[in-house]
Design a protein around this motif. Structure first.
Motif, short mmCIF file in Angstrom:
data_model
loop_
_atom_site.label_atom_id
_atom_site.label_comp_id
_atom_site.label_asym_id
_atom_site.label_seq_id
_atom_site.Cartn_x
_atom_site.Cartn_y
_atom_site.Cartn_z
N MET A 28 0.90 -1.20 -0.03
CA MET A 28 -0.13 0.08 0.08
C MET A 28 0.78 1.47 -0.12
O MET A 28 0.69 2.09 -0.70
N ALA A 29 1.92 1.22 0.97
CA ALA A 29 2.71 2.40 0.96
C ALA A 29 3.50 2.66 -0.34
O ALA A 29 3.52 3.87 -0.69
N GLU A 30 3.88 1.54 -0.92
CA GLU A 30 4.84 1.82 -2.20
C GLU A 30 3.90 2.08 -3.18
O GLU A 30 4.37 3.11 -3.93
N LYS A 31 2.74 1.75 -3.20
CA LYS A 31 1.63 2.16 -4.32
C LYS A 31 1.18 3.70 -3.88
O LYS A 31 0.96 4.53 -5.00
N TYR A 32 1.01 4.11 -2.94
CA TYR A 32 0.96 5.47 -2.47
C TYR A 32 1.86 6.34 -2.99
O TYR A 32 1.56 7.58 -3.82
N ARG A 33 3.21 6.04 -3.04
CA ARG A 33 4.33 6.70 -3.36
C ARG A 33 4.21 6.86 -4.89
O ARG A 33 4.43 8.00 -5.62
N ILE A 34 3.96 5.61 -5.54
CA ILE A 34 3.72 5.64 -6.87
C ILE A 34 2.73 6.50 -7.56
O ILE A 34 3.04 7.62 -8.32
#
Ligand SMILES: C[S@@+](CC[C@H](N)C(=O)[O-])C[C@H]1O[C@@H](n2cnc3c(N)ncnc32)[C@H](O)[C@@H]1O
Ligand code: SF4
Length: 385
Positions: A228-234
């Motif tokens: 989730m965190a990785e996707k938020y950054r993207i």
């Protein structure tokens, strides 16, 4: 005084597997055989009655002005445009709309066509918020969505041709099985659309939903926090590159003027009247919420009895905590002067980990960096508990 209106529309054609909003199919309400136009006119007549009850709360010489109206749901685009127009007229008649009143309609892409979009625009809708969620067919299937991406494009083109200036979409990220490439596909699609605003929400597995049952049985994996965190950054990176600035943790806008003014009323502790079953209201620190079931709500209005299910009055300390909880989610953050010495100590820990913006802090504001935005809930807990 200003008073915004939230009008809840508690109907959907089908319930999406992840959603636990206060919404029902007509069949669930025992209205399966009733024509859609009849459901709309009956329901919106009840809405008009609550608007009159709202008006009774104010001195007729000091009626508040209405800066924003938000038709949310459920699926407001299922209502007849004439009924939406009558509701807006009713609010204007008993209160009065600000000159640039923002009037938003939440819509499901499958429910918009040439006729009703023209009708909504004529009714005064000047902002549309479309539930897109994803552009990837596999992700849409996991989410139990029925719409095709072609309906999204068509709906937004219709909004453009009918002069609806504010155009936003909702995305959901972190659906189990969604790869980074699937998310990129959704972002490419989103950025190809004629929109000025995007809301992107991390998928929440709400208990009692079909999705929760699928996760519990192991049929679908649980969403993963790191992913989730990785996707938020993207998402943040792609949207910022494309000229959309974040202004609230889950919201990005192409310009300050494209921000949702209605949602800013909530986040800035403004006053609003929530009309409809389960709707919440806030007036100068007093909050209340309505009976949840639409049929009970309509019956209570008919019988002239109360529609309020509960209420609370916030004391100064609760108001302060709330300002922190909401303010920290905003780009502007919170004034340092709002914080106690103990809270300043908590902030110093997050300054060291670079989750709080050092420069803004030295200038008197608590604002979060990108890494801070990813742990905003934890920071809030540390500050207010
Ligand atoms: C009322 S709906 C939007 C309009 C319309 N009903 C639709 O779905 O197309 C509001 C939004 O809440 C979000 N939402 C609902 N349930 C969610 C969940 N469990 N996790 C994350 N987002 C959710 C979705 O993005 C959805 O578009
Ligand atoms: S996401 Fe929208 S269409 Fe789906 S059930 Fe919830 S309110 Fe209805």
């Amino acid at each position: 005084m200003k008073l915004s209106f939230y009008i809840h529309i508690p109907y959907c054609i089908k319930r999406c597997g992840y959603c636990d909003f206060n919404t029902y199919t007509p069949a669930e309400l025992g209205q399966g055989e009733v024509a859609r136009s009849e459901i709309s006119s009956r329901y919106m007549a009840a809405v008009a009655q609550e608007i009159l009850r709202a008006a009774d709360q104010f001195d007729s010489s000091q009626m508040p002005e209405v800066p924003t109206i938000f038709f949310g749901g459920g699926t407001p685009s299922l209502m007849d445009p004439h009924d939406i127009a009558a509701t807006i007229e009713k609010i204007d008649e008993v209160f009065s709309l600000s000159e640039q009143c923002e009037i938003t309609l939440e819509a499901n892409p499958d429910t918009l066509d040439e006729r009703n979009v023209a009708g909504f625009a004529a009714a005064g809708i000047n902002r549309i918020s479309l539930g897109v969620q994803s552009a990837n067919q596999k992700v849409l299937a996991t989410l139990d969505r029925t719409h095709k991406s072609s309906n999204v494009t068509r709906a937004l083109d219709l909004a453009v041709s009918n002069g609806i200036q504010g155009r936003s979409i909702d995305l959901i990220y972190g659906t189990p099985g969604e790869s980074v490439a699937d998310l990129e596909e959704s972002l490419d699609f989103a950025l190809s659309l004629p929109i000025d605003h995007i809301s992107a929400y991390a998928l929440i597995v709400e208990s009692g939903t079909r999705l929760a049952r699928q996760v519990d049985s192991g049929e679908i994996a649980s969403p993963d926090d790191d992913e989730m965190a990785e996707k938020y950054r993207i998402i943040d990176e792609r949207l910022e590159q494309a000229g959309f600035d974040w202004y609230e943790l889950s919201n990005w806008a192409r310009s300050a003027g494209a921000r949702s003014r209605h949602n800013q009323v909530y986040w800035n502790g403004g006053n609003w009247w929530g009309v409809g079953p389960g709707a919440h209201s806030h007036l100068d620190g007093r909050r209340w919420w309505n009976i949840k079931n639409p049929i009970s709500y309509m019956n209570a209005l008919k019988e002239k009895s109360t529609i309020i299910a509960g209420e609370e009055t916030l004391d100064e300390s609760a108001k302060h905590d709330e300002r922190i909880m909401l303010g920290i989610r905003l780009r502007e953050g919170i004034a340092r002067s709002e914080l106690s010495t103990k809270q300043e100590e908590v902030v110093s820990k997050y300054l060291l980990s670079m989750d709080v913006d050092e420069r803004a802090w030295s200038e008197g504001r608590l604002t979060l960096t990108l890494s801070g935005r990813l742990i905003a809930d934890r920071i809030v807990r540390d500050l207010v508990l």
